[in-house]
Write a protein that holds these residues in place. Structure first.
Motif, mmCIF file in Angstrom:
data_model
loop_
_atom_site.group_PDB
_atom_site.id
_atom_site.type_symbol
_atom_site.label_atom_id
_atom_site.label_comp_id
_atom_site.label_asym_id
_atom_site.label_seq_id
_atom_site.Cartn_x
_atom_site.Cartn_y
_atom_site.Cartn_z
ATOM 1 N N LEU A 102 0.803 -1.210 0.000
ATOM 2 C CA LEU A 102 0.000 0.000 0.000
ATOM 3 C C LEU A 102 0.841 1.268 0.000
ATOM 4 O O LEU A 102 0.520 2.242 -0.691
ATOM 5 N N GLY A 103 1.924 1.280 0.778
ATOM 6 C CA GLY A 103 2.769 2.468 0.827
ATOM 7 C C GLY A 103 3.345 2.826 -0.529
ATOM 8 O O GLY A 103 3.351 3.993 -0.928
ATOM 9 N N MET A 104 3.817 1.836 -1.251
ATOM 10 C CA MET A 104 4.374 2.074 -2.580
ATOM 11 C C MET A 104 3.290 2.514 -3.551
ATOM 12 O O MET A 104 3.514 3.397 -4.390
ATOM 13 N N ILE A 105 2.106 1.919 -3.443
ATOM 14 C CA ILE A 105 1.008 2.288 -4.331
ATOM 15 C C ILE A 105 0.601 3.744 -4.103
ATOM 16 O O ILE A 105 0.459 4.527 -5.057
ATOM 17 N N LEU A 106 0.421 4.113 -2.850
ATOM 18 C CA LEU A 106 0.004 5.481 -2.545
ATOM 19 C C LEU A 106 1.068 6.497 -2.948
ATOM 20 O O LEU A 106 0.752 7.585 -3.446
ATOM 21 N N THR A 107 2.342 6.149 -2.726
ATOM 22 C CA THR A 107 3.429 7.054 -3.109
ATOM 23 C C THR A 107 3.461 7.263 -4.613
ATOM 24 O O THR A 107 3.617 8.395 -5.095
ATOM 25 N N THR A 108 3.302 6.187 -5.365
ATOM 26 C CA THR A 108 3.308 6.279 -6.827
ATOM 27 C C THR A 108 2.095 7.047 -7.333
ATOM 28 O O THR A 108 2.177 7.822 -8.287
#
Length: 263
Positions: free
Chosen positions: A94-100
């Protein structure tokens, strides 16, 4: 400027940060909107002003990376108006998805935030919020062009807020908010055009934010482009309502400053 004048001006700004300012005349808000539309719509100018969008775009990546517990390593801005934000952490989840995901929505959502401050007659607070955000971003800039760009924009906002008349400050603030709102959709259109060109040339290693999200979520990249457009259009409608509600004597519940008058 002598020391006494410097201290007096600083005290005045500090006082204005906690108080409201007079709403500008309707023609100034309208003129700022027209000027902002030209800055976005006229391509020769857009090639320059797009740098502001890139700053907000990369700032969105950076902020969400920090909020999701990732380590923010660096931000780079390039003369072709592209940018790169590097963060460390799990390359999935989730962290990578939201950052992207955060890059393209950041400019129009920032425009909504600025519009909310202006709609509440907080012109000085809006300008100094912009200065604070640029200063925070500057800490992580790791190339000369990026540093000059962010420092130059911050200096321009500071000069207007410190030396400008009330009318100049209001016009500049409304121009900035309108610009971010209008500029939300054009980069997404350019994104999809670039994706289409690469797909036609059978270049399969497409590395746009939408395609990175497609690999992370297993949802089509085009779907993410549609999401970005929807956010940009929604932000424009909401932000425009905030900017014109008071000067047009409209009352948008929960958005206009103060209570709606009885009719």
């Amino acid at each position: 400027m002598d020391r006494a004048e410097f201290v007096e001006r600083g005290a005045s700004i500090a006082d204005r940060l906690t108080t409201t300012q007079a709403q500008p005349p309707w023609w100034l808000v309208a003129a700022a909107a027209v000027a902002a539309l030209m800055l976005v719509g006229y391509t020769p100018i857009w090639r320059l002003t797009r740098n502001i969008v890139t700053i907000a775009h990369e700032g969105g990546h950076a902020l969400v990376a920090l909020l999701t517990g990732r380590r923010l390593n660096s931000i780079r801005l390039h003369s072709d108006t592209s940018g790169l934000t590097v963060s460390s952490g799990k390359p999935y989840g989730l962290g990578m998805i939201l950052t992207t995901m955060a890059g393209y929505p950041a400019p129009p959502l920032l425009g909504v935030g600025f519009a909310a401050l202006l709609g509440a007659s907080r012109i000085t607070l809006m300008l100094w919020t912009a200065i604070a955000l640029l200063a925070a971003l500057l800490i992580k800039i790791r190339n000369i062009y990026g540093g000059i760009t962010v420092l130059g924009l911050g200096a321009a906002v500071f000069v207007v807020s410190w030396f400008g008349t009330d009318t100049l400050q209001a016009g500049f603030a409304y121009l900035g908010a309108w610009f971010l709102l209008f500029a939300g959709a054009r980069p997404v259109v350019e994104l999809q055009r670039g994706r289409s060109r690469q797909q036609r040339s059978r270049h399969h290693d497409v590395d746009s934010d939408a395609d990175q999200l497609a690999r992370l979520t297993h949802l089509p990249g085009l779907l993410w482009v549609v999401v970005f457009v929807a956010i940009a259009v929604g932000a424009l409608l909401l932000g425009a309502g905030l900017l014109v509600s008071d000067i047009a004597e409209l009352c948008l519940p929960q958005l206009s400053s103060g209570a709606c008058p009885a009719r």
